[in-house]
Design an enzyme around this catalytic site. Structure first.
Site, PDB file in Angstrom:
ATOM      1  N   ASP A 135       0.519  83.722  47.420  1.00 32.08           N
ATOM      2  CA  ASP A 135      -0.164  82.439  47.228  1.00 32.08           C
ATOM      3  C   ASP A 135       0.159  81.546  48.425  1.00 32.08           C
ATOM      4  O   ASP A 135       1.141  81.794  49.143  1.00 32.08           O
ATOM      5  CB  ASP A 135       0.290  81.776  45.919  1.00 32.08           C
ATOM      6  CG  ASP A 135      -0.793  80.858  45.335  1.00 32.08           C
ATOM      7  OD1 ASP A 135      -1.797  80.601  46.030  1.00 32.08           O
ATOM      8  OD2 ASP A 135      -0.627  80.404  44.195  1.00 32.08           O
ATOM      9  N   ARG A 179      -7.338  74.811  36.361  1.00 28.82           N
ATOM     10  CA  ARG A 179      -6.332  73.762  36.156  1.00 28.82           C
ATOM     11  C   ARG A 179      -6.981  72.570  35.458  1.00 28.82           C
ATOM     12  O   ARG A 179      -8.058  72.140  35.856  1.00 28.82           O
ATOM     13  CB  ARG A 179      -5.743  73.318  37.510  1.00 28.82           C
ATOM     14  CG  ARG A 179      -4.565  72.368  37.347  1.00 28.82           C
ATOM     15  CD  ARG A 179      -4.008  71.945  38.703  1.00 28.82           C
ATOM     16  NE  ARG A 179      -3.359  73.023  39.439  1.00 28.82           N
ATOM     17  CZ  ARG A 179      -2.113  73.424  39.270  1.00 28.82           C
ATOM     18  NH1 ARG A 179      -1.365  72.838  38.362  1.00 28.82           N
ATOM     19  NH2 ARG A 179      -1.604  74.389  40.016  1.00 28.82           N
ATOM     20  N   ASP A 182      17.862  48.041  54.444  1.00 28.11           N
ATOM     21  CA  ASP A 182      16.753  47.977  53.474  1.00 28.11           C
ATOM     22  C   ASP A 182      15.991  49.301  53.349  1.00 28.11           C
ATOM     23  O   ASP A 182      14.989  49.374  52.647  1.00 28.11           O
ATOM     24  CB  ASP A 182      15.781  46.862  53.849  1.00 28.11           C
ATOM     25  CG  ASP A 182      15.126  47.092  55.204  1.00 28.11           C
ATOM     26  OD1 ASP A 182      15.509  48.065  55.887  1.00 28.11           O
ATOM     27  OD2 ASP A 182      14.231  46.318  55.577  1.00 28.11           O
ATOM     28  N   SER A 186       4.578  75.753  43.665  1.00 29.54           N
ATOM     29  CA  SER A 186       5.085  74.429  43.326  1.00 29.54           C
ATOM     30  C   SER A 186       5.975  74.555  42.091  1.00 29.54           C
ATOM     31  O   SER A 186       7.176  74.791  42.218  1.00 29.54           O
ATOM     32  CB  SER A 186       3.911  73.469  43.109  1.00 29.54           C
ATOM     33  OG  SER A 186       4.394  72.200  42.758  1.00 29.54           O
ATOM     34  N   GLY A 194       5.804  76.963  40.023  1.00 29.89           N
ATOM     35  CA  GLY A 194       5.990  78.395  39.765  1.00 29.89           C
ATOM     36  C   GLY A 194       5.137  78.928  38.620  1.00 29.89           C
ATOM     37  O   GLY A 194       5.107  80.140  38.373  1.00 29.89           O
ATOM     38  N   GLY A 195       4.423  78.030  37.926  1.00 21.31           N
ATOM     39  CA  GLY A 195       3.631  78.439  36.753  1.00 21.31           C
ATOM     40  C   GLY A 195       2.572  79.481  37.090  1.00 21.31           C
ATOM     41  O   GLY A 195       2.418  80.472  36.370  1.00 21.31           O
ATOM     42  N   THR A 196       1.848  79.269  38.175  1.00 18.89           N
ATOM     43  CA  THR A 196       0.751  80.173  38.550  1.00 18.89           C
ATOM     44  C   THR A 196       1.277  81.579  38.803  1.00 18.89           C
ATOM     45  O   THR A 196       0.792  82.565  38.251  1.00 18.89           O
ATOM     46  CB  THR A 196       0.046  79.641  39.822  1.00 18.89           C
ATOM     47  OG1 THR A 196      -0.387  78.319  39.575  1.00 18.89           O
ATOM     48  CG2 THR A 196      -1.108  80.518  40.240  1.00 18.89           C
ATOM     49  N   GLN A 237      -5.300  67.526  47.695  1.00 18.45           N
ATOM     50  CA  GLN A 237      -6.264  66.511  47.237  1.00 18.45           C
ATOM     51  C   GLN A 237      -7.332  66.411  48.322  1.00 18.45           C
ATOM     52  O   GLN A 237      -7.395  65.451  49.095  1.00 18.45           O
ATOM     53  CB  GLN A 237      -5.534  65.168  47.045  1.00 18.45           C
ATOM     54  CG  GLN A 237      -6.394  64.071  46.439  1.00 18.45           C
ATOM     55  CD  GLN A 237      -6.665  64.247  44.956  1.00 18.45           C
ATOM     56  OE1 GLN A 237      -5.771  64.592  44.197  1.00 18.45           O
ATOM     57  NE2 GLN A 237      -7.902  64.014  44.532  1.00 18.45           N
ATOM     58  N   LYS A 286      -8.017  81.366  37.840  1.00 20.92           N
ATOM     59  CA  LYS A 286      -7.156  80.306  37.302  1.00 20.92           C
ATOM     60  C   LYS A 286      -7.940  79.014  37.161  1.00 20.92           C
ATOM     61  O   LYS A 286      -8.745  78.685  38.018  1.00 20.92           O
ATOM     62  CB  LYS A 286      -5.997  80.110  38.293  1.00 20.92           C
ATOM     63  CG  LYS A 286      -5.014  79.055  37.919  1.00 20.92           C
ATOM     64  CD  LYS A 286      -3.960  78.867  38.991  1.00 20.92           C
ATOM     65  CE  LYS A 286      -4.370  77.843  40.011  1.00 20.92           C
ATOM     66  NZ  LYS A 286      -3.362  77.578  41.025  1.00 20.92           N
TER      67      LYS A 286
HETATM   68  C1  R5P Z   1      -3.263  75.807  44.130  1.00 22.55           C
HETATM   69  O1  R5P Z   1      -4.379  76.218  43.809  1.00 22.55           O
HETATM   70  C2  R5P Z   1      -2.325  76.575  44.986  1.00 22.55           C
HETATM   71  O2  R5P Z   1      -2.976  77.590  45.693  1.00 22.55           O
HETATM   72  C3  R5P Z   1      -1.177  77.156  44.201  1.00 22.55           C
HETATM   73  O3  R5P Z   1      -1.663  78.215  43.392  1.00 22.55           O
HETATM   74  C4  R5P Z   1      -0.547  76.106  43.339  1.00 22.55           C
HETATM   75  O4  R5P Z   1      -0.199  74.976  44.084  1.00 22.55           O
HETATM   76  C5  R5P Z   1       0.668  76.660  42.652  1.00 22.55           C
HETATM   77  O5  R5P Z   1       1.164  75.690  41.784  1.00 22.55           O
HETATM   78  P1  R5P Z   1       2.238  76.022  40.703  1.00 22.55           P
HETATM   79  O6  R5P Z   1       3.343  76.770  41.385  1.00 22.55           O
HETATM   80  O7  R5P Z   1       2.682  74.680  40.195  1.00 22.55           O
HETATM   81  O8  R5P Z   1       1.571  76.814  39.623  1.00 22.55           O
END
Ligand code: R5P
Length: 290
Positions: free
Chosen positions: A216, A191, A34, A220, A222-224, A94, A189
């Protein structure tokens, strides 16, 4: 001291044990039809100083559950001292209620870990340090930035400009700059808390003809980082390298960053990754020897 490399941190756990010249105890998982599993230590922990190394990237719920089972069982089996080493702590972004009604997941995780009765908690570049203040036991938040910056210095990038893509993480760029010696800066930045979309404010930086490394804590999607690289290239930066502690690298993140004009992405072994990495083993071993 006994080091237990958890199911999600086999390689890093082994390396930490090697650096410390410590014995290891393996963990076996028996899977049931399961989807549940039984977790078993293959060695005696009674009376021992036990270090459990487990990271909690994807699949977060499974890796967190295995962490809790190991911590609770180690204490229950009579370990004298239990230290949790969780290089990447899931849900730590979070750290507060951004929108009305949200769960403060980082705090919930802290409560669950502490309820296992452990003696010490060690993590690396936790996204929001205030999460650790919820612990009543000793904690250490290690930083891998000096190690990452040293890697670039060893590659001949001494004097590169260190940039944080988010003002909230300026201390990351400052720490890197102490090693690289080329000064530092940050971007601003924002969000959108509903859509997750980010906006990086255009800012003029003194990077024309210079090598820059963007640091950083997490990559995640990669956008930032990709936006930061594009901005740097558009302002005439010579070569732009990127580095993070926790390489989540979701979906097309790697391609997105490389296509933005980055030379390279370097991470650490806080999470399993296909990137070039520097190891956290020495940093963690040093913290355990304190
Ligand atoms: C958030 O403020 C973290 O420090 C990273 O900048 C963030 O998690 C990066 O996220 P992503 O790669 O999706 O832009």
């Amino acid at each position: 001291m006994i080091v237990v490399p958890g199911p999600a941190a086999q390689s890093l756990g082994q390396k930490v044990a090697e650096v410390l010249n410590a014995k290891t105890v393996e963990v076996k998982l028996k899977l049931f039809p399961d989807g549940e599993y039984a977790l078993r230590f293959e060695g005696d922990l009674k009376g021992e100083d036990v270090v459990i190394v487990q990271t909690t990237g994807q699949p977060q719920d499974t890796n967190v559950m295995q962490l809790l089972l190991m911590l609770d069982a180690a204490k229950d089996l009579g370990a004298k001292k239990v230290t949790a080493v969780v290089p990447y702590l899931a849900f730590a972004r979070q750290d507060k209620r951004f929108l009305v009604g949200e769960a403060i997941s980082g705090e919930t995780l802290v409560k669950l870990i502490e309820a296992c009765g452990i003696d010490q908690f060690i993590t690396v570049n936790i996204h929001a340090e205030n999460t650790l203040k919820k612990f009543n036991i000793p904690t250490q938040n290690l930083s891998a930035i000096t190690t990452l910056a040293q890697h670039f210095k060893d590659q001949g990038l001494e004097g590169a400009f260190a940039l944080s893509p988010d003002k909230g993480a300026i201390e990351i760029a400052e720490e890197a700059s102490k090693v690289l010696g080329g000064g530092c800066g940050w971007l601003k930045k924002e969000r959108d808390r509903y859509t997750g979309e980010i906006q990086v404010e255009e800012k003029s930086l003194d990077v024309k003809g210079r090598d820059v490394i963007v640091f950083d804590d997490i990559i995640s999607t990669g956008g930032t980082i990709a936006r930061a690289v594009k901005m740097l290239k558009s302002q005439g930066a010579k070569r732009v390298y990127t580095a993070c502690v926790h390489a989540l690298l979701i979906g097309e993140a790697k391609n997105k960053i490389m296509e933005s004009g980055a030379e390279e992405i370097v991470g650490t072994d806080s999470l399993p990754t296909s990137l070039k990495t520097v190891s956290l083993a020495h940093l963690i071993a040093k913290a355990l020897s304190r």
